[in-house]
Write an enzyme that holds these catalytic residues in place. Structure first.
Site, PDB file in Angstrom:
ATOM      1  N   LYS A  22      40.016  45.953  60.620  1.00  0.00           N
ATOM      2  CA  LYS A  22      39.118  45.376  59.435  1.00  0.00           C
ATOM      3  C   LYS A  22      39.966  44.077  58.815  1.00  0.00           C
ATOM      4  O   LYS A  22      39.318  43.164  58.570  1.00  0.00           O
ATOM      5  CB  LYS A  22      39.150  46.601  58.356  1.00  0.00           C
ATOM      6  CG  LYS A  22      38.869  45.922  56.917  1.00  0.00           C
ATOM      7  CD  LYS A  22      38.849  47.041  55.812  1.00  0.00           C
ATOM      8  CE  LYS A  22      40.302  47.356  55.175  1.00  0.00           C
ATOM      9  NZ  LYS A  22      40.629  46.325  53.976  1.00  0.00           N
ATOM     10  N   ASN A  23      41.379  44.090  58.649  1.00  0.00           N
ATOM     11  CA  ASN A  23      42.114  43.459  57.947  1.00  0.00           C
ATOM     12  C   ASN A  23      42.294  41.879  59.056  1.00  0.00           C
ATOM     13  O   ASN A  23      42.708  40.881  58.438  1.00  0.00           O
ATOM     14  CB  ASN A  23      43.369  43.516  57.429  1.00  0.00           C
ATOM     15  CG  ASN A  23      43.143  44.662  56.288  1.00  0.00           C
ATOM     16  OD1 ASN A  23      41.995  44.812  55.921  1.00  0.00           O
ATOM     17  ND2 ASN A  23      44.455  45.281  55.726  1.00  0.00           N
ATOM     18  N   CYS A 120      42.527  46.015  40.847  1.00  0.00           N
ATOM     19  CA  CYS A 120      41.816  47.110  41.515  1.00  0.00           C
ATOM     20  C   CYS A 120      42.834  48.143  41.292  1.00  0.00           C
ATOM     21  O   CYS A 120      43.894  48.033  40.729  1.00  0.00           O
ATOM     22  CB  CYS A 120      41.612  46.623  42.884  1.00  0.00           C
ATOM     23  SG  CYS A 120      42.995  46.762  44.028  1.00  0.00           S
ATOM     24  N   ARG A 125      46.333  42.144  41.923  1.00  0.00           N
ATOM     25  CA  ARG A 125      45.721  41.095  42.861  1.00  0.00           C
ATOM     26  C   ARG A 125      45.574  39.909  42.666  1.00  0.00           C
ATOM     27  O   ARG A 125      44.500  39.427  42.658  1.00  0.00           O
ATOM     28  CB  ARG A 125      44.486  41.914  43.329  1.00  0.00           C
ATOM     29  CG  ARG A 125      44.555  43.474  43.769  1.00  0.00           C
ATOM     30  CD  ARG A 125      45.641  43.743  44.941  1.00  0.00           C
ATOM     31  NE  ARG A 125      44.987  43.325  46.162  1.00  0.00           N
ATOM     32  CZ  ARG A 125      44.422  44.040  47.074  1.00  0.00           C
ATOM     33  NH1 ARG A 125      43.782  45.075  46.853  1.00  0.00           N
ATOM     34  NH2 ARG A 125      44.234  43.384  48.422  1.00  0.00           N
ATOM     35  N   ASP A 308      50.115  49.649  53.442  1.00  0.00           N
ATOM     36  CA  ASP A 308      48.993  50.436  53.816  1.00  0.00           C
ATOM     37  C   ASP A 308      49.156  52.104  54.475  1.00  0.00           C
ATOM     38  O   ASP A 308      48.120  52.524  54.577  1.00  0.00           O
ATOM     39  CB  ASP A 308      48.047  49.568  54.659  1.00  0.00           C
ATOM     40  CG  ASP A 308      47.659  48.297  53.877  1.00  0.00           C
ATOM     41  OD1 ASP A 308      47.451  48.450  52.636  1.00  0.00           O
ATOM     42  OD2 ASP A 308      47.135  47.355  54.665  1.00  0.00           O
ATOM     43  N   ARG A 400      34.992  51.915  53.182  1.00  0.00           N
ATOM     44  CA  ARG A 400      35.297  50.642  53.212  1.00  0.00           C
ATOM     45  C   ARG A 400      35.959  50.211  54.376  1.00  0.00           C
ATOM     46  O   ARG A 400      36.272  48.885  54.830  1.00  0.00           O
ATOM     47  CB  ARG A 400      36.220  50.255  51.836  1.00  0.00           C
ATOM     48  CG  ARG A 400      35.272  50.237  50.739  1.00  0.00           C
ATOM     49  CD  ARG A 400      36.066  49.551  49.553  1.00  0.00           C
ATOM     50  NE  ARG A 400      36.935  48.543  49.977  1.00  0.00           N
ATOM     51  CZ  ARG A 400      38.263  48.223  49.868  1.00  0.00           C
ATOM     52  NH1 ARG A 400      38.876  49.031  48.734  1.00  0.00           N
ATOM     53  NH2 ARG A 400      38.898  47.149  50.095  1.00  0.00           N
TER      54      ARG A 400
END
Ligand code: EPU
Length: 426
Positions: A22-23, A120, A125, A308, A400
């Site tokens: 995803k990233n 968030c 962020r 992560d 997500r």
């Protein structure tokens, strides 16, 4: 809101195929803004953040086609005309990575309006380093009504030393510098594989960038970029999450279609805990090595231990003999999973950026709440070893960033079901 129901206790056996990262996919989709031609990306994961980015690009005037399954998880993006170079709050609020369009939009159209991402669940962020870098390249940036408005005739190459290592900040400014006039030199860059993946795409589009994967990157700006086809890297965080699923359930899992070179810090820590690993070229087999031992981790930028993976590794440590210490150095508030793990019977105490885990607890099933993407994964792992049936609420956080998590786990023997709203919406 969907929930997961998970009954723990089954060792996981079999093979899990890893999806695209995803990233990596998010910045690569933003890179399509830099050209009028078609950019084709393969191995795009079918996750909500990708759908959000598709909506974002379409809202600006891009044509985006997404095809999954036999279509190779391929997306084709054509930004022939960008009639509305605005990233609207309604879209940005659900995905902070939307700030990745800032650099490419100014570089391509000379202006951008991007809603400021707020904080968030994992911290503040901020995007001050994106702004500072673009200003150094000659952009004028103002802030009004929650939006950043940026303008530049043509960006100019600059010497930028990042005050702090930032992944999307490095990516955003690289995309801007690719079309800037003259040379740029960036120091203290992020070295994550996702940055290297983006640079491979940019160079295939005609950019002249050297040094990706190191902390110093040189960019010779070019006047125009063209279309390209690129395959996205495997997701190292998804691979790591399933490696822990194999280890924590005492199973025998083959994690396939991954890149073990991107997993170095995690594999080292798993071995320190006593997990048995057979590392191949594109796969890692994880199998039960008996008892797990405690280990300390401290999150760092790549190639250090990834933030992560911190939450998922903490769940593993609840099952290890002895006391472990986890230090979170990247985000200020990334221990949201601790309260829920403790409700499941873990023994974890937090002081500032440090969590102390007294391992060896038998986790018990419970109804728990997901708070962010990786915290959700940590709760799934806990539920896989808890006795009884757990219910995980708010799995939209999981959706997500993990492609078909429950199907992949069910395929290797986990008892996991997704439940929709039983009574529907009022
Ligand atoms: N920071 C600043 N100013 C900036 C940018 C960042 O102070 O302008 C600080 C952040 O507050 C943080 C640190 O720098 O303390 C590192 O943040 P970074 O910018 O590297 O994070 P990011 O680029 O916003 C990406 C991933 C995250 C991952 C981090 C760290 C994407 C889309 N997101 O975020 O992924 O945790 O790098 O590796 O690439 C996830 O996938 O669950 C996720 C949160």
């Amino acid at each position: 809101m969907d929930k997961f129901v998970i009954r723990g206790g089954n060792p996981l056996l079999g093979t899990i195929k890893i999806s695209g990262a995803k990233n990596s996919a998010l910045p690569c989709m933003a890179a399509a803004i830099l050209t009028e031609d078609e950019v084709i990306l393969e191995n795009i994961p079918q996750v909500q953040d990708i759908e959000t980015e598709r909506k974002l690009l379409v809202s600006m005037g891009a044509e985006v086609e997404l095809g999954y399954g036999r279509a190779q998880h391929r997306t084709s993006i054509r930004c022939a005309v960008l009639s509305d170079p605005v990233a609207k709050y309604e879209i940005v609020k659900t995905m902070r990575a939307s700030s990745l369009v800032l650099g490419p939009l100014i570089a391509r159209t000379g202006m951008a309006r991007v809603a400021m991402p707020g904080g968030c669940a994992i911290g503040g962020r901020p995007i001050d380093l994106h702004i500072k870098g673009l200003e150094a390249m000659g952009a004028t940036i103002t802030q009004e009504h929650g939006y950043l408005e940026a303008r530049a005739e043509r960006l100019k190459g600059a010497h930028i030393v990042f005050d702090k290592i930032t992944v999307t900040g490095t990516e955003d400014l690289l995309m801007a510098a690719a079309l800037a006039e003259g040379e740029s030199l960036f120091e203290n860059c992020a070295r994550e594989p996702e940055v290297t993946d983006l640079v491979a795409l940019l160079n295939a589009m005609g950019a002249q960038i050297e040094g990706a994967g190191t902390s110093t990157i040189r960019i010779k700006g070019v006047a125009k970029l063209h279309g390209a086809r690129h395959r996205i890297n495997p997701d190292r965080i998804e691979a790591g999450t399933f490696l822990i699923a194999g280890a924590i359930t005492g199973g025998d899992l083959n994690i396939d279609c991954c890149n073990p070179e991107h997993l170095g810090a995690l594999l080292g820590k798993l071995e320190q805990c006593g997990v048995k690993l057979d590392v191949g070229k594109e796969n890692v087999r994880v199998h039960s090595g008996g008892k797990l031992q405690a280990a300390d981790i401290s999150t760092e930028e790549y190639p250090g231990f990834p933030t992560d993976m911190q939450a998922q590794f903490m769940t593993l440590l609840t099952q290890a003999e002895g006391t472990s210490v986890v230090t979170e150095n990247i985000f200020e508030n990334r221990f949201m999973h601790v309260g829920e793990l403790n409700r499941m019977g873990a023994n974890i105490s937090v002081s500032g950026r440090t969590a102390t885990i007294r391992g060896g607890a038998q986790l018990q099933s419970a109804a728990v709440m997901c708070s962010d993407l990786r915290a959700s994964a940590a709760l799934v792992l806990a539920a896989l070893v808890a006795d009884g049936e757990s219910i995980l609420d708010r799995v939209y956080h999981m959706d997500r960033g993990y492609e078909h998590m429950e199907e992949k786990l069910r395929g290797v023997g986990a008892q996991i079901r997704r439940m929709g709203d039983v009574f529907g919406k009022k």
